[in-house]
Motif scaffolding. Structure first.
Motif, PDB file in Angstrom:
ATOM      1  N   GLU A 209      15.997  21.599  -3.765  1.00 34.61           N
ATOM      2  CA  GLU A 209      16.680  22.881  -3.813  1.00 34.61           C
ATOM      3  C   GLU A 209      16.554  23.733  -2.695  1.00 34.61           C
ATOM      4  O   GLU A 209      15.224  23.851  -2.147  1.00 34.61           O
ATOM      5  N   ILE A 210      17.453  24.666  -2.234  1.00 32.29           N
ATOM      6  CA  ILE A 210      17.389  25.287  -1.133  1.00 32.29           C
ATOM      7  C   ILE A 210      17.804  26.802  -1.448  1.00 32.29           C
ATOM      8  O   ILE A 210      18.796  26.988  -2.203  1.00 32.29           O
ATOM      9  N   ILE A 211      16.938  27.937  -1.103  1.00 34.64           N
ATOM     10  CA  ILE A 211      17.139  29.156  -1.424  1.00 34.64           C
ATOM     11  C   ILE A 211      17.801  29.602  -0.213  1.00 34.64           C
ATOM     12  O   ILE A 211      17.523  29.416   0.959  1.00 34.64           O
ATOM     13  N   VAL A 212      19.172  30.393  -0.658  1.00 36.35           N
ATOM     14  CA  VAL A 212      19.949  30.551   0.673  1.00 36.35           C
ATOM     15  C   VAL A 212      19.517  32.224   1.165  1.00 36.35           C
ATOM     16  O   VAL A 212      19.212  32.994   0.323  1.00 36.35           O
ATOM     17  N   PRO A 213      19.285  32.070   2.573  1.00 39.16           N
ATOM     18  CA  PRO A 213      18.520  33.172   2.847  1.00 39.16           C
ATOM     19  C   PRO A 213      19.388  34.372   3.364  1.00 39.16           C
ATOM     20  O   PRO A 213      18.874  35.633   3.635  1.00 39.16           O
ATOM     21  N   PHE A 214      20.597  34.384   3.124  1.00 42.74           N
ATOM     22  CA  PHE A 214      21.542  35.619   3.635  1.00 42.74           C
ATOM     23  C   PHE A 214      21.544  36.791   2.718  1.00 42.74           C
ATOM     24  O   PHE A 214      21.570  36.481   1.303  1.00 42.74           O
ATOM     25  N   ALA A 215      21.718  37.687   3.228  1.00 42.84           N
ATOM     26  CA  ALA A 215      21.752  39.027   2.508  1.00 42.84           C
ATOM     27  C   ALA A 215      22.866  39.191   1.577  1.00 42.84           C
ATOM     28  O   ALA A 215      24.169  38.500   2.135  1.00 42.84           O
ATOM     29  N   ARG A 216      22.998  39.937   0.587  1.00 46.58           N
ATOM     30  CA  ARG A 216      24.318  40.330   0.070  1.00 46.58           C
ATOM     31  C   ARG A 216      24.693  41.763   0.180  1.00 46.58           C
ATOM     32  O   ARG A 216      23.726  42.563   0.447  1.00 46.58           O
ATOM     33  N   PRO A 217      25.830  41.976   0.384  1.00 45.57           N
ATOM     34  CA  PRO A 217      26.948  41.244   0.501  1.00 45.57           C
ATOM     35  C   PRO A 217      27.196  40.400   1.503  1.00 45.57           C
ATOM     36  O   PRO A 217      26.859  40.807   2.463  1.00 45.57           O
ATOM     37  N   ARG A 218      27.767  39.329   1.183  1.00 46.73           N
ATOM     38  CA  ARG A 218      27.715  38.229   2.396  1.00 46.73           C
ATOM     39  C   ARG A 218      28.972  38.610   3.335  1.00 46.73           C
ATOM     40  O   ARG A 218      30.037  39.102   2.750  1.00 46.73           O
ATOM     41  N   GLN A 219      28.805  38.325   4.579  1.00 49.11           N
ATOM     42  CA  GLN A 219      29.722  38.728   5.590  1.00 49.11           C
ATOM     43  C   GLN A 219      30.469  37.451   6.270  1.00 49.11           C
ATOM     44  O   GLN A 219      29.374  36.471   6.332  1.00 49.11           O
ATOM     45  N   GLU A 220      31.501  37.289   6.576  1.00 49.12           N
ATOM     46  CA  GLU A 220      31.920  35.989   7.293  1.00 49.12           C
ATOM     47  C   GLU A 220      31.437  35.596   8.398  1.00 49.12           C
ATOM     48  O   GLU A 220      31.106  34.289   8.846  1.00 49.12           O
ATOM     49  N   GLU A 221      30.562  36.627   9.034  1.00 47.06           N
ATOM     50  CA  GLU A 221      30.022  36.180  10.483  1.00 47.06           C
ATOM     51  C   GLU A 221      28.873  35.273  10.166  1.00 47.06           C
ATOM     52  O   GLU A 221      28.536  34.511  10.936  1.00 47.06           O
ATOM     53  N   ILE A 222      28.456  35.323   8.953  1.00 42.29           N
ATOM     54  CA  ILE A 222      27.134  34.264   8.848  1.00 42.29           C
ATOM     55  C   ILE A 222      27.302  32.859   8.927  1.00 42.29           C
ATOM     56  O   ILE A 222      26.560  31.995   9.282  1.00 42.29           O
ATOM     57  N   ARG A 223      28.510  32.663   8.820  1.00 41.19           N
ATOM     58  CA  ARG A 223      29.030  31.133   9.013  1.00 41.19           C
ATOM     59  C   ARG A 223      29.061  30.758  10.374  1.00 41.19           C
ATOM     60  O   ARG A 223      28.797  29.462  10.583  1.00 41.19           O
ATOM     61  N   HIS A 224      28.886  31.491  11.228  1.00 39.48           N
ATOM     62  CA  HIS A 224      28.852  31.132  12.673  1.00 39.48           C
ATOM     63  C   HIS A 224      27.241  31.287  13.471  1.00 39.48           C
ATOM     64  O   HIS A 224      26.964  31.356  14.415  1.00 39.48           O
ATOM     65  N   SER A 225      26.474  31.882  12.251  1.00 38.40           N
ATOM     66  CA  SER A 225      24.970  31.646  12.907  1.00 38.40           C
ATOM     67  C   SER A 225      24.183  30.579  12.974  1.00 38.40           C
ATOM     68  O   SER A 225      24.790  29.473  12.526  1.00 38.40           O
ATOM     69  N   GLU A 226      23.158  30.553  13.804  1.00 38.36           N
ATOM     70  CA  GLU A 226      22.158  29.493  13.881  1.00 38.36           C
ATOM     71  C   GLU A 226      21.660  29.007  12.602  1.00 38.36           C
ATOM     72  O   GLU A 226      21.592  27.823  12.315  1.00 38.36           O
ATOM     73  N   THR A 227      21.241  30.047  11.724  1.00 36.25           N
ATOM     74  CA  THR A 227      20.776  29.593  10.598  1.00 36.25           C
ATOM     75  C   THR A 227      21.479  28.977   9.650  1.00 36.25           C
ATOM     76  O   THR A 227      21.167  27.919   8.945  1.00 36.25           O
TER      77      THR A 227
END
Length: 249
Positions: A209-227
């Protein structure tokens, strides 16, 4: 809250699910990924009361929903709209079967998703993405405490799929229905979910199980992040291990 407790399921001598347990909290968005044939669709059949479990329990807000149909909202891989019914009639069909159609609520929801001018249209007059919106609204107007979405965007082209992901999040963030979302796309799971459950190969149990660490609301930019990239690689390796193991069983 949905609580799946130590369930087993077999079809004759084929064990599909083994000692599987997890929860979906109120307002939580949980994604499930796993190898092909790992029992994801079977799990939805069990939660929806279509099939019976061999062992364990499935509780919804503390109530046993074993073999009780109509307790969840369900959205399948294909829109499954009846071609001879209008969009409005397709949305209200579930409630009609329960003899309590709410036409005004259906109209309100179709307006919220930009389909007010299509209520009298037929499915073949809508694009694939629009048909999926209708399918989702059909599930949501049933006013069930949890929505089970079974790879709802898998048949869409890439651009429409990304558009529908953003659309789904905008609806969910506003109304916060509990969602259990099956997908084969690691990236889709990371972008949408609060938590990701990784199933093992058959018989399915929880591998990780993985907790997704990204904040809400989600932004498209997170797709390109290192995390995002690191988590995507981690999930890929979990699935690859299961696939590789399947060849040496």
């Amino acid at each position: 809250m949905l609580s799946v407790q130590n369930i087993d399921k077999s079809f004759d001598s084929l064990q599909v699910i083994q000692d599987l347990s997890f929860e979906v909290k109120d307002g939580e968005f949980v994604a499930i990924i796993g190898p092909s044939g790992s029992g994801k669709s079977t799990l939805f059949q069990l939660i929806g009361g279509v099939s019976s479990i061999d062992k364990g329990a499935i509780l919804l807000d503390g109530t046993d929903i074993q073999q009780k149909r109509g307790t969840i909202g369900y959205m399948p891989q294909q829109p499954c709209l009846l071609p001879w019914r209008t969009i409005l009639e397709n949305v209200t069909i579930v409630e009609e079967l329960q003899q309590k159609p709410n036409v005004e609520l259906a109209k309100e929801w179709l307006a919220k998703v930009g389909l007010a001018s299509f209520i009298n249209a037929y499915p073949n007059e809508l694009s694939g993405g629009m048909q999926q919106r209708v399918s989702f609204i059909r599930a949501i107007v049933s006013d069930k405490p949890i929505l089970c979405l079974d790879e709802p965007f898998s048949a869409l082209d890439e651009f429409t799929r990304l558009e529908m992901q953003a659309w789904l999040l905008s609806i969910w963030e506003k109304y916060r229905k509990s969602i259990l979302f099956v997908t084969h796309s690691i990236e889709e799971a990371l972008f949408l979910a609060d938590r990701i459950i990784v199933l093992s190969k058959r018989p399915a149990t929880i591998k990780q199980e993985i907790i997704v660490p990204f904040a809400r609301p989600r932004q498209e930019e997170i797709r390109h992040s290192e995390t995002f990239t690191a988590l995507k690689e981690q999930l890929f390796m979990f699935l690859k291990e299961e696939k590789d193991d399947a060849y040496v069983d």
